[in-house]
Design an enzyme around this catalytic site. Structure first.
Site, mmCIF file in Angstrom:
data_model
loop_
_atom_site.group_PDB
_atom_site.id
_atom_site.type_symbol
_atom_site.label_atom_id
_atom_site.label_comp_id
_atom_site.label_asym_id
_atom_site.label_seq_id
_atom_site.Cartn_x
_atom_site.Cartn_y
_atom_site.Cartn_z
ATOM 1 N N LYS A 1 0.170 -54.816 -41.612
ATOM 2 C CA LYS A 1 0.453 -54.156 -40.327
ATOM 3 C C LYS A 1 1.711 -53.294 -40.448
ATOM 4 O O LYS A 1 2.787 -53.793 -40.777
ATOM 5 C CB LYS A 1 0.645 -55.216 -39.227
ATOM 6 C CG LYS A 1 1.139 -54.639 -37.878
ATOM 7 C CD LYS A 1 1.264 -55.722 -36.796
ATOM 8 C CE LYS A 1 1.916 -55.167 -35.529
ATOM 9 N NZ LYS A 1 2.115 -56.200 -34.486
ATOM 10 N N ASP B 1 7.563 -51.252 -32.213
ATOM 11 C CA ASP B 1 6.636 -51.723 -31.187
ATOM 12 C C ASP B 1 7.357 -51.875 -29.850
ATOM 13 O O ASP B 1 8.017 -52.872 -29.589
ATOM 14 C CB ASP B 1 6.037 -53.073 -31.622
ATOM 15 C CG ASP B 1 5.027 -53.604 -30.608
ATOM 16 O OD1 ASP B 1 4.651 -52.846 -29.694
ATOM 17 O OD2 ASP B 1 4.621 -54.780 -30.753
ATOM 18 N N LYS C 1 7.500 -53.771 -23.395
ATOM 19 C CA LYS C 1 8.177 -55.052 -23.642
ATOM 20 C C LYS C 1 9.473 -55.117 -22.839
ATOM 21 O O LYS C 1 10.057 -54.074 -22.529
ATOM 22 C CB LYS C 1 8.546 -55.148 -25.133
ATOM 23 C CG LYS C 1 7.390 -55.469 -26.062
ATOM 24 C CD LYS C 1 7.891 -55.650 -27.480
ATOM 25 C CE LYS C 1 6.746 -55.964 -28.432
ATOM 26 N NZ LYS C 1 6.068 -57.228 -28.130
ATOM 27 N N ASP D 1 8.339 -54.702 -37.052
ATOM 28 C CA ASP D 1 6.905 -54.867 -36.849
ATOM 29 C C ASP D 1 6.073 -54.200 -37.955
ATOM 30 O O ASP D 1 4.848 -54.216 -37.914
ATOM 31 C CB ASP D 1 6.508 -54.331 -35.465
ATOM 32 C CG ASP D 1 5.380 -55.123 -34.826
ATOM 33 O OD1 ASP D 1 5.126 -56.257 -35.272
ATOM 34 O OD2 ASP D 1 4.752 -54.603 -33.892
ATOM 35 N N ASP E 1 0.301 -53.819 -25.681
ATOM 36 C CA ASP E 1 1.234 -54.510 -26.577
ATOM 37 C C ASP E 1 0.502 -55.355 -27.627
ATOM 38 O O ASP E 1 1.105 -55.819 -28.581
ATOM 39 C CB ASP E 1 2.194 -55.384 -25.752
ATOM 40 C CG ASP E 1 3.429 -55.795 -26.542
ATOM 41 O OD1 ASP E 1 3.641 -55.219 -27.636
ATOM 42 O OD2 ASP E 1 4.167 -56.677 -26.064
ATOM 43 N N GLU F 1 -1.196 -54.388 -30.018
ATOM 44 C CA GLU F 1 -1.577 -53.200 -30.797
ATOM 45 C C GLU F 1 -1.835 -53.504 -32.262
ATOM 46 O O GLU F 1 -2.556 -52.760 -32.926
ATOM 47 C CB GLU F 1 -0.480 -52.127 -30.674
ATOM 48 C CG GLU F 1 0.687 -52.257 -31.668
ATOM 49 C CD GLU F 1 1.506 -53.524 -31.504
ATOM 50 O OE1 GLU F 1 1.430 -54.152 -30.436
ATOM 51 O OE2 GLU F 1 2.209 -53.912 -32.460
ATOM 52 N N ARG G 1 -3.580 -55.823 -33.753
ATOM 53 C CA ARG G 1 -5.004 -56.053 -34.038
ATOM 54 C C ARG G 1 -5.809 -54.761 -33.944
ATOM 55 O O ARG G 1 -6.817 -54.595 -34.615
ATOM 56 C CB ARG G 1 -5.548 -57.144 -33.097
ATOM 57 C CG ARG G 1 -5.388 -56.829 -31.637
ATOM 58 C CD ARG G 1 -5.523 -58.067 -30.745
ATOM 59 N NE ARG G 1 -4.252 -58.787 -30.599
ATOM 60 C CZ ARG G 1 -4.077 -59.869 -29.846
ATOM 61 N NH1 ARG G 1 -5.101 -60.416 -29.208
ATOM 62 N NH2 ARG G 1 -2.904 -60.458 -29.756
HETATM 63 N N1 BES Z 1 4.652 -57.378 -32.686
HETATM 64 C C1 BES Z 1 4.290 -58.211 -31.611
HETATM 65 C C2 BES Z 1 4.367 -59.688 -31.953
HETATM 66 C C3 BES Z 1 5.753 -60.270 -32.033
HETATM 67 C C4 BES Z 1 6.484 -60.519 -30.886
HETATM 68 C C5 BES Z 1 6.279 -60.636 -33.246
HETATM 69 C C6 BES Z 1 7.736 -61.085 -30.986
HETATM 70 C C7 BES Z 1 7.522 -61.219 -33.333
HETATM 71 C C8 BES Z 1 8.250 -61.442 -32.202
HETATM 72 C C9 BES Z 1 2.854 -57.925 -31.183
HETATM 73 O O1 BES Z 1 2.445 -56.607 -31.301
HETATM 74 C C10 BES Z 1 2.756 -58.288 -29.743
HETATM 75 O O2 BES Z 1 3.393 -57.666 -28.966
HETATM 76 N N2 BES Z 1 1.956 -59.301 -29.429
HETATM 77 C C11 BES Z 1 1.804 -59.769 -28.103
HETATM 78 C C12 BES Z 1 0.361 -60.075 -27.862
HETATM 79 C C13 BES Z 1 0.040 -60.363 -26.422
HETATM 80 C C14 BES Z 1 0.160 -59.092 -25.601
HETATM 81 C C15 BES Z 1 -1.357 -60.903 -26.348
HETATM 82 C C16 BES Z 1 2.667 -61.019 -27.923
HETATM 83 O O3 BES Z 1 2.697 -61.837 -28.843
HETATM 84 O O4 BES Z 1 3.325 -61.125 -26.903
HETATM 85 ZN ZN ZN Z 2 3.426 -55.491 -32.723
HETATM 86 MN MN MN Z 3 2.968 -55.470 -29.563
#
Ligand code: BES
Ligand code: ZN
Ligand code: MN
Length: 497
Positions: free
Chosen positions: A266, A271, A278, A289, A348, A350, A352
């Site tokens: 990835k 992000d 966020k 990220d 968010d 993104e 996947r």
């Molecule tokens: N890059 C983030 C995941 C992340 C968050 C990694 C904090 C490390 C620390 C990912 O893109 C994301 O935002 N995931 C969301 C998914 C949700 C919207 C289903 C998450 O984990 O909040």
């Molecule tokens: Zn992310």
């Molecule tokens: Mn995200």
């Protein structure tokens, strides 16, 4: 930093410092006993004075030890002898270097590599020794205008091994160095801010690596991705002024017909969450990220330096996730390269969305197996913290091999289930699949379930490194994980472990 192997008696070693271990309750380790004998019991005398108990994490620096050629002897606490295992070994090597960093020692001999660690051989001790040393000495000052002037003088580290082990230890030493250099590349890229480490920059780094090691590197731009129908990946890129890139790296060290391992990383260079923005706190950490992408590049560095007889393909979908006038809106429906339509309920989620198109692209290599690496879910940080990466797979043997590689390298993963029951949580009224489930429950697993819809044609595993790729707080920085895990997985496949 130069590493080497030494066998022979340490009392005659010409170096600035010899590090020897002391177990808790003032018990000299075997190499320390030998040194003590040459020193006429000097070390025993010091322990009797009560200056050093042998507790883990402690050390004592001695100057001018009688009968010893080296100018310094460092006593390193090893903790209780009965509890001395893999973790204690790594920590003792780290404590040794922390103690030596700010002495004037330039070349040192570490005898801890002669201590026995249950179920592990000298090669393991040397490989892990090199990794622990690198990890302790690493620092990131690439963007400081004044480089740190308290840089360690340390230039050469030798690991002591018994004569019979010197051949296997020599191989392990170069493996350790290759892995450490790969980790350093991963760390440097991870630590770079998003205004420098853009998708374009990642592609340039991949091309640089390809040139250095004579790899094949292809970079697709927006038009190239559009032609392939990567509508899901491109939907993430819409909000950003930074053009996206799709990076393909090919290492051909194996037989022409041998099916490749495909690594997918990835590469979200920042992000923000997109329109599903966020919260502000700690958002700077979202520069990390792209850690999955950086770990693919680091693993390629290690793999190529070790010249492993394997075929490996690296795929990196690289983009920023930004809000903007052209950004994807929650509710938008896009068509992925696989043909499946996706309802983007949360911009968010993104990771996947970019991985699914890369996973479809992977099919063209007729892979033996595919492993994706992604900072995918905050839920994984909640579940496993910074200790283990999350592992999910559609093939038990592949999962087992990755778990084992994690154990051997000390870069551990822990498996979560990918049962059909979880797939039922991903339902859309308007498209083939939504990009998030309706609840926050099992967030790490439902993210993997989404990816699983795109990986039906091959053996596949997913590593969620959201908790392990970087450290937060005062010691903020990239860890270089899971390069050790991936490198050990490949070493084992190449029968070099
Ligand atoms: N890059 C983030 C995941 C992340 C968050 C990694 C904090 C490390 C620390 C990912 O893109 C994301 O935002 N995931 C969301 C998914 C949700 C919207 C289903 C998450 O984990 O909040
Ligand atoms: Zn992310
Ligand atoms: Mn995200």
């Amino acid at each position: 930093m130069e590493f080497s192997i030494k066998s022979g008696s340490p009392d005659k070693a010409r170096c600035d410092c010899i590090a020897v271990g002391v177990f808790d309750s003032r018990t000299l380790s075997a190499p320390a006993q030998r040194l003590d004998k040459s020193a006429g019991g000097h070390l025993t005398g010091i322990l009797h004075q009560g200056d050093m108990e042998g507790k883990a994490g402690t050390s004592l620096l001695l100057h001018g030890t009688p009968g010893i050629t080296a100018g310094r002897v460092l006593l390193v606490g090893l903790g209780k002898e009965a509890e001395f295992g893999e973790k204690a070994y790594r920590e003792a090597v780290a404590a040794t270097l922390r103690a030596l960093k700010h002495t004037g020692s330039e070349d040192v001999l570490i005898t801890l590599s002669e201590l026995s660690v249950a179920k592990r051989n000298a090669a393991w001790r040397v490989r892990q020794g090199v990794l622990a040393a690198h990890d302790t000495l690493y620092r990131s000052d690439q963007l400081k205008s004044k480089k740190d002037n308290d840089k360690p003088a340390l230039a050469a580290i030798a690991f002591a091994v018994a004569g019979k082990d010197s051949k296997s230890a020599g191989t392990a030493l170069s493996q350790g160095e290759a892995i450490a250099q790969g980790m350093n590349l991963t760390r440097e890229l991870g630590n770079l801010p998003a205004n420098i480490c853009t998708p374009t920059y990642l592609a340039q780094q991949a091309q640089k690596l390809a040139k250095q090691f004579k790899l094949k590197c292809t970079v697709l731009d927006h038009a190239g991705m559009e032609k392939l129908g990567m509508g899901s990946l491109l939907s993430v890129a819409h909000g950003s002024h930074q053009p996206p890139r799709f990076i393909v790296l090919e290492y051909r060290g194996g037989k022409a017909k041998a099916k490749p391992v495909v690594l997918v990383g990835k590469g979200v260079t920042f992000d923000t969450g997109g329109i599903s923005l966020k919260p502000g706190a700690e958002m700077d950490e979202m520069k990390y990220d792209m850690s999955g992408a950086a770990s693919v590049l680091g693993t390629f560095h290690a793999l190529a330096a070790m010249k492993l007889p394997l075929n490996v393909v690296g795929l990196i979908p690289a983009t920023e996730n930004m809000p903007g006038g052209a950004a994807t809106r929650p509710g938008d429906i896009v068509t992925s390269m696989s043909g499946q339509t996706i309802e983007i309920l949360n911009t968010d989620a993104e990771g996947r969305l970019i991985l699914c198109d890369a996973l479809t692209y992977a099919e063209r290599f007729e892979p033996d197996c595919v492993v994706d690496i992604a900072t995918l879910t905050g839920a994984c940080v909640i579940a496993l913290g910074a200790v283990a990466s999350g592992l999910m797979a559609n093939d038990d043997a592949l999962a087992e091999a990755l778990l084992e590689a994690g154990h051997t390298s000390g870069d551990r993963a822990w498996q979560l289930p990918l049962w059909e029951d979880y797939q039922e949580m991903l339902k859309s009224n308007f498209a083939d699949i939504p990009n998030i489930s309706g609840s926050r429950a099992a967030g790490t697993i439902t993210a993997a379930c989404f990816l699983a819809r795109f990986t039906k044609k091959y053996r596949w595993a997913h590593l969620d490194v959201a908790g392990t790729a970087w450290r937060s707080g005062a010691s903020k920085g990239s860890t270089g994980r899971p390069v050790p895990l991936l490198a050990h997985f490949l070493l084992k496949r190449a029968r070099k472990l």
